[in-house]
Design a protein around this motif. Structure first.
Motif, PDB file in Angstrom:
ATOM      1  N   GLU A   6       1.043  -1.530  -0.771  1.00  0.00           N
ATOM      2  CA  GLU A   6       0.120  -0.080   0.292  1.00  0.00           C
ATOM      3  C   GLU A   6       1.088   1.201  -0.222  1.00  0.00           C
ATOM      4  O   GLU A   6       1.613   1.048   0.791  1.00  0.00           O
ATOM      5  CB  GLU A   6      -0.941  -0.052   1.102  1.00  0.00           C
ATOM      6  CG  GLU A   6      -1.855  -1.043   0.600  1.00  0.00           C
ATOM      7  CD  GLU A   6      -2.819  -1.168   1.948  1.00  0.00           C
ATOM      8  OE1 GLU A   6      -3.740  -1.199   1.888  1.00  0.00           O
ATOM      9  OE2 GLU A   6      -3.106   0.153   2.935  1.00  0.00           O
ATOM     10  N   ALA A   8       0.644   6.042   0.020  1.00  0.00           N
ATOM     11  CA  ALA A   8      -0.272   7.016   0.272  1.00  0.00           C
ATOM     12  C   ALA A   8       0.349   7.529  -1.075  1.00  0.00           C
ATOM     13  O   ALA A   8       1.618   7.980  -1.519  1.00  0.00           O
ATOM     14  CB  ALA A   8      -0.307   7.479   1.256  1.00  0.00           C
ATOM     15  N   SER A  24      -5.986  12.812  -0.894  1.00  0.00           N
ATOM     16  CA  SER A  24      -5.051  12.100  -0.228  1.00  0.00           C
ATOM     17  C   SER A  24      -6.237  10.647  -0.685  1.00  0.00           C
ATOM     18  O   SER A  24      -7.212  10.516  -0.745  1.00  0.00           O
ATOM     19  CB  SER A  24      -4.984  11.633   0.869  1.00  0.00           C
ATOM     20  OG  SER A  24      -6.176  11.056   1.644  1.00  0.00           O
ATOM     21  N   THR A  26      -5.068   6.050  -1.310  1.00  0.00           N
ATOM     22  CA  THR A  26      -4.594   4.741  -1.627  1.00  0.00           C
ATOM     23  C   THR A  26      -4.356   3.622  -2.566  1.00  0.00           C
ATOM     24  O   THR A  26      -5.328   3.525  -3.228  1.00  0.00           O
ATOM     25  CB  THR A  26      -4.737   4.228  -0.553  1.00  0.00           C
ATOM     26  OG1 THR A  26      -4.674   5.430   0.718  1.00  0.00           O
ATOM     27  CG2 THR A  26      -3.491   3.112   0.180  1.00  0.00           C
ATOM     28  N   ARG A  28      -2.897   0.261  -4.021  1.00  0.00           N
ATOM     29  CA  ARG A  28      -3.043  -1.236  -2.698  1.00  0.00           C
ATOM     30  C   ARG A  28      -2.427  -2.098  -4.058  1.00  0.00           C
ATOM     31  O   ARG A  28      -3.005  -2.352  -5.698  1.00  0.00           O
ATOM     32  CB  ARG A  28      -3.837  -1.562  -2.688  1.00  0.00           C
ATOM     33  CG  ARG A  28      -4.721  -2.537  -1.917  1.00  0.00           C
ATOM     34  CD  ARG A  28      -5.294  -2.475  -0.799  1.00  0.00           C
ATOM     35  NE  ARG A  28      -5.051  -3.617   0.442  1.00  0.00           N
ATOM     36  CZ  ARG A  28      -5.295  -5.334   0.591  1.00  0.00           C
ATOM     37  NH1 ARG A  28      -5.392  -5.694  -0.452  1.00  0.00           N
ATOM     38  NH2 ARG A  28      -4.944  -5.385   1.389  1.00  0.00           N
TER      39      ARG A  28
END
Length: 138
Positions: A6, A8, A24, A26, A28
């Protein structure tokens, strides 16, 4: 070794107003789903106020940092110096974000250390997937 990566990232939401809002997100990657990446946005960054996650091909991400890629719900293209535009197409409309290309490349390198490009099939659970598919039949 972990089977999930992961990372950010900061995404700049492109809107019709001159100012672009930074949100923001993420990225993955899961070795158990070796062909896909996911990009998730937290509730404050979405119209519905719930987390939204988009899944798309890792290969699409790799192609999109180099040149225009994608014909479906997710499309990518380089934009200026060290930016990549990621477009998400849905019935409600299109959302576009700018992400630093260097962040996307770092994520891709980490995912390729976990599962090298071209070796994704070796990480598929054929028996488990087939079993789940057969269990779902009425």
């Amino acid at each position: 070794m972990s089977t999930v990566i992961e990372q950010a990232v900061q995404a700049r939401l492109v809107a019709s107003v001159p100012r672009m809002e930074t949100v923001s997100a993420t990225l993955r990657y899961d070795r158990e789903d070796p062909f896909a990446v996911r990009m998730a946005f937290p509730p404050p960054a979405t119209l519905e106020g719930v987390e939204v996650s988009w899944a798309f091909a890792r290969e699409l991400l790799a192609e999109g940092v180099e040149g225009p890629a994608g014909l479906g719900d997710v499309r990518l293209r380089p934009y200026g110096y060290d930016r990549t535009v990621v477009e998400f197409h849905a019935p409600e409309g299109v959302a576009m974000v700018h992400v630093h290309t260097s962040e996307l490349r770092r994520f891709l390198k980490a995912s390729q250390r976990l599962v090298p490009r071209g070796r994704e099939r070796e990480h598929l659970d054929w028996d488990g997937n087939l079993g789940r598919l057969l269990e779902e039949r009425p």
